[in-house]
Design a protein around this motif. Sequence first.
Motif, PDB file in Angstrom:
ATOM      1  N   VAL A  58       0.880  -1.165   0.000  1.00 28.83           N
ATOM      2  CA  VAL A  58       0.000   0.000   0.000  1.00 28.83           C
ATOM      3  C   VAL A  58       0.916   1.213   0.000  1.00 28.83           C
ATOM      4  CG1 VAL A  58      -1.771   1.279   1.253  1.00 28.83           C
ATOM      5  CG2 VAL A  58      -1.809  -1.221   1.269  1.00 28.83           C
ATOM      6  N   ASN A  59       0.753   2.070  -0.998  1.00 22.30           N
ATOM      7  CA  ASN A  59       1.620   3.254  -1.139  1.00 22.30           C
ATOM      8  C   ASN A  59       3.100   2.875  -1.131  1.00 22.30           C
ATOM      9  OD1 ASN A  59      -0.638   4.985  -1.201  1.00 22.30           O
ATOM     10  ND2 ASN A  59      -0.692   5.023   1.035  1.00 22.30           N
ATOM     11  N   GLU A  60       3.426   1.828  -1.872  1.00 21.51           N
ATOM     12  CA  GLU A  60       4.806   1.340  -2.026  1.00 21.51           C
ATOM     13  C   GLU A  60       5.407   0.742  -0.758  1.00 21.51           C
ATOM     14  OE1 GLU A  60       6.182   1.038  -5.040  1.00 21.51           O
ATOM     15  OE2 GLU A  60       4.339   1.920  -5.815  1.00 21.51           O
ATOM     16  N   LYS A  61       4.607   0.629   0.311  1.00 25.55           N
ATOM     17  CA  LYS A  61       5.095   0.032   1.557  1.00 25.55           C
ATOM     18  C   LYS A  61       4.501  -1.367   1.703  1.00 25.55           C
ATOM     19  CE  LYS A  61       4.991   0.529   6.529  1.00 25.55           C
ATOM     20  NZ  LYS A  61       3.987   0.667   7.553  1.00 25.55           N
ATOM     21  N   ILE A  95      -5.536 -15.312   1.178  1.00 19.12           N
ATOM     22  CA  ILE A  95      -6.990 -15.368   1.303  1.00 19.12           C
ATOM     23  C   ILE A  95      -7.556 -13.990   0.988  1.00 19.12           C
ATOM     24  CG2 ILE A  95      -8.946 -15.819   2.820  1.00 19.12           C
ATOM     25  CD1 ILE A  95      -6.971 -17.510   4.542  1.00 19.12           C
ATOM     26  N   LEU A  96      -8.369 -13.936  -0.067  1.00 16.99           N
ATOM     27  CA  LEU A  96      -9.124 -12.735  -0.397  1.00 16.99           C
ATOM     28  C   LEU A  96     -10.483 -12.912   0.253  1.00 16.99           C
ATOM     29  CD1 LEU A  96      -8.228 -12.579  -4.195  1.00 16.99           C
ATOM     30  CD2 LEU A  96      -7.022 -11.492  -2.288  1.00 16.99           C
ATOM     31  N   LEU A  97     -10.860 -12.005   1.146  1.00 14.43           N
ATOM     32  CA  LEU A  97     -12.066 -12.170   1.957  1.00 14.43           C
ATOM     33  C   LEU A  97     -13.078 -11.073   1.673  1.00 14.43           C
ATOM     34  CD1 LEU A  97     -13.413 -13.754   4.338  1.00 14.43           C
ATOM     35  CD2 LEU A  97     -12.400 -12.010   5.837  1.00 14.43           C
ATOM     36  N   GLY A  98     -14.264 -11.489   1.244  1.00 12.55           N
ATOM     37  CA  GLY A  98     -15.375 -10.563   1.062  1.00 12.55           C
ATOM     38  C   GLY A  98     -16.379 -10.783   2.179  1.00 12.55           C
ATOM     39  N   ILE A  99     -16.851  -9.689   2.760  1.00 13.90           N
ATOM     40  CA  ILE A  99     -17.793  -9.763   3.866  1.00 13.90           C
ATOM     41  C   ILE A  99     -19.125  -9.176   3.410  1.00 13.90           C
ATOM     42  CG2 ILE A  99     -18.280  -9.021   6.236  1.00 13.90           C
ATOM     43  CD1 ILE A  99     -15.172  -8.927   6.617  1.00 13.90           C
ATOM     44  N   ILE A 144      -6.473 -10.609   2.904  1.00 18.16           N
ATOM     45  CA  ILE A 144      -6.761  -9.355   2.207  1.00 18.16           C
ATOM     46  C   ILE A 144      -8.271  -9.149   2.164  1.00 18.16           C
ATOM     47  CG2 ILE A 144      -6.563  -8.124   0.007  1.00 18.16           C
ATOM     48  CD1 ILE A 144      -3.833  -8.642   1.336  1.00 18.16           C
ATOM     49  N   SER A 145      -8.746  -8.005   2.633  1.00 17.00           N
ATOM     50  CA  SER A 145     -10.172  -7.698   2.522  1.00 17.00           C
ATOM     51  C   SER A 145     -10.472  -7.312   1.073  1.00 17.00           C
ATOM     52  CB  SER A 145     -10.546  -6.554   3.465  1.00 17.00           C
ATOM     53  OG  SER A 145      -9.870  -5.371   3.112  1.00 17.00           O
ATOM     54  N   GLN A 146     -11.597  -7.827   0.546  1.00 19.45           N
ATOM     55  CA  GLN A 146     -11.912  -7.548  -0.854  1.00 19.45           C
ATOM     56  C   GLN A 146     -13.421  -7.534  -1.060  1.00 19.45           C
ATOM     57  OE1 GLN A 146      -9.686  -9.789  -3.726  1.00 19.45           O
ATOM     58  NE2 GLN A 146     -10.693  -8.769  -5.425  1.00 19.45           N
ATOM     59  N   PHE A 147     -14.011  -6.342  -0.911  1.00 19.08           N
ATOM     60  CA  PHE A 147     -15.454  -6.216  -1.049  1.00 19.08           C
ATOM     61  C   PHE A 147     -15.934  -6.536  -2.459  1.00 19.08           C
ATOM     62  CE2 PHE A 147     -14.114  -2.073  -2.478  1.00 19.08           C
ATOM     63  CZ  PHE A 147     -15.071  -1.700  -3.425  1.00 19.08           C
ATOM     64  N   THR A 148     -15.059  -6.459  -3.447  1.00 23.27           N
ATOM     65  CA  THR A 148     -15.465  -6.718  -4.831  1.00 23.27           C
ATOM     66  C   THR A 148     -15.858  -8.176  -5.066  1.00 23.27           C
ATOM     67  OG1 THR A 148     -13.182  -7.062  -5.565  1.00 23.27           O
ATOM     68  CG2 THR A 148     -14.065  -4.813  -5.733  1.00 23.27           C
ATOM     69  N   PHE A 183      -7.391  -2.659   5.350  1.00 20.27           N
ATOM     70  CA  PHE A 183      -8.803  -2.622   5.015  1.00 20.27           C
ATOM     71  C   PHE A 183      -9.126  -1.322   4.282  1.00 20.27           C
ATOM     72  CE2 PHE A 183     -13.247  -1.922   5.379  1.00 20.27           C
ATOM     73  CZ  PHE A 183     -13.816  -3.174   5.318  1.00 20.27           C
ATOM     74  N   GLY A 184      -9.735  -1.451   3.123  1.00 17.74           N
ATOM     75  CA  GLY A 184     -10.128  -0.283   2.333  1.00 17.74           C
ATOM     76  C   GLY A 184      -8.996   0.387   1.583  1.00 17.74           C
ATOM     77  N   GLY A 185      -7.774  -0.125   1.723  1.00 16.84           N
ATOM     78  CA  GLY A 185      -6.630   0.481   1.062  1.00 16.84           C
ATOM     79  C   GLY A 185      -6.544   0.107  -0.409  1.00 16.84           C
ATOM     80  N   ASP A 186      -5.792   0.891  -1.150  1.00 18.30           N
ATOM     81  CA  ASP A 186      -5.502   0.578  -2.552  1.00 18.30           C
ATOM     82  C   ASP A 186      -4.307  -0.363  -2.534  1.00 18.30           C
ATOM     83  OD1 ASP A 186      -5.267   0.480  -5.289  1.00 18.30           O
ATOM     84  OD2 ASP A 186      -4.395   2.476  -5.474  1.00 18.30           O
ATOM     85  N   MET A 187      -4.596  -1.652  -2.508  1.00 17.67           N
ATOM     86  CA  MET A 187      -3.564  -2.664  -2.304  1.00 17.67           C
ATOM     87  C   MET A 187      -3.073  -3.235  -3.626  1.00 17.67           C
ATOM     88  SD  MET A 187      -5.233  -4.603   0.992  1.00 17.67           S
ATOM     89  CE  MET A 187      -6.948  -4.428   0.501  1.00 17.67           C
TER      90      MET A 187
END
Length: 152
Positions: A15-18, A29-33, A76-80, A126-130
Amino acid sequence: MRAVIQRVTYAKCRVNEKITGEINQGLLILLGIEADDTIEELKWLAKKVIQLRIFGDENDLMNKSLQDINGNILLISQFTLFAATKKGNRPSFIRAAKPDTAIPLYEKMIQELESGLGKKIATGVFGGDMKIELLNDGPVTIIMNTKDKDNF
């Protein structure tokens, strides 16, 4: 809850190169809730993921779990994962839980996975541009949905 589980040789999240999370052998694990997900579903999914026997044994058969190989998890949280694409061309995410519901469940999933695995897991933001980098091993990719537990 919906999870895309990938057996990986390595995975990392930036996230942001970090780098926010990085693992060697284990599971990405990509997790959608979903809005109506429960703690019971979360606990079921966490236990199932940890006990999945999808790692090779001495005969290269999928007989070992994450625990058996002392593997790692990158969550990784992934609402998509709850994108609705039936109408039009722009996905709708109306089924995905809003942050006030999703964040506590995501944090509880981290706790459940760490407790079941007996060690810390790596995460995204969570919610970041990952930006996710991984080497899928096999490839082995499994999709699980807690609303359809009877088929898993």
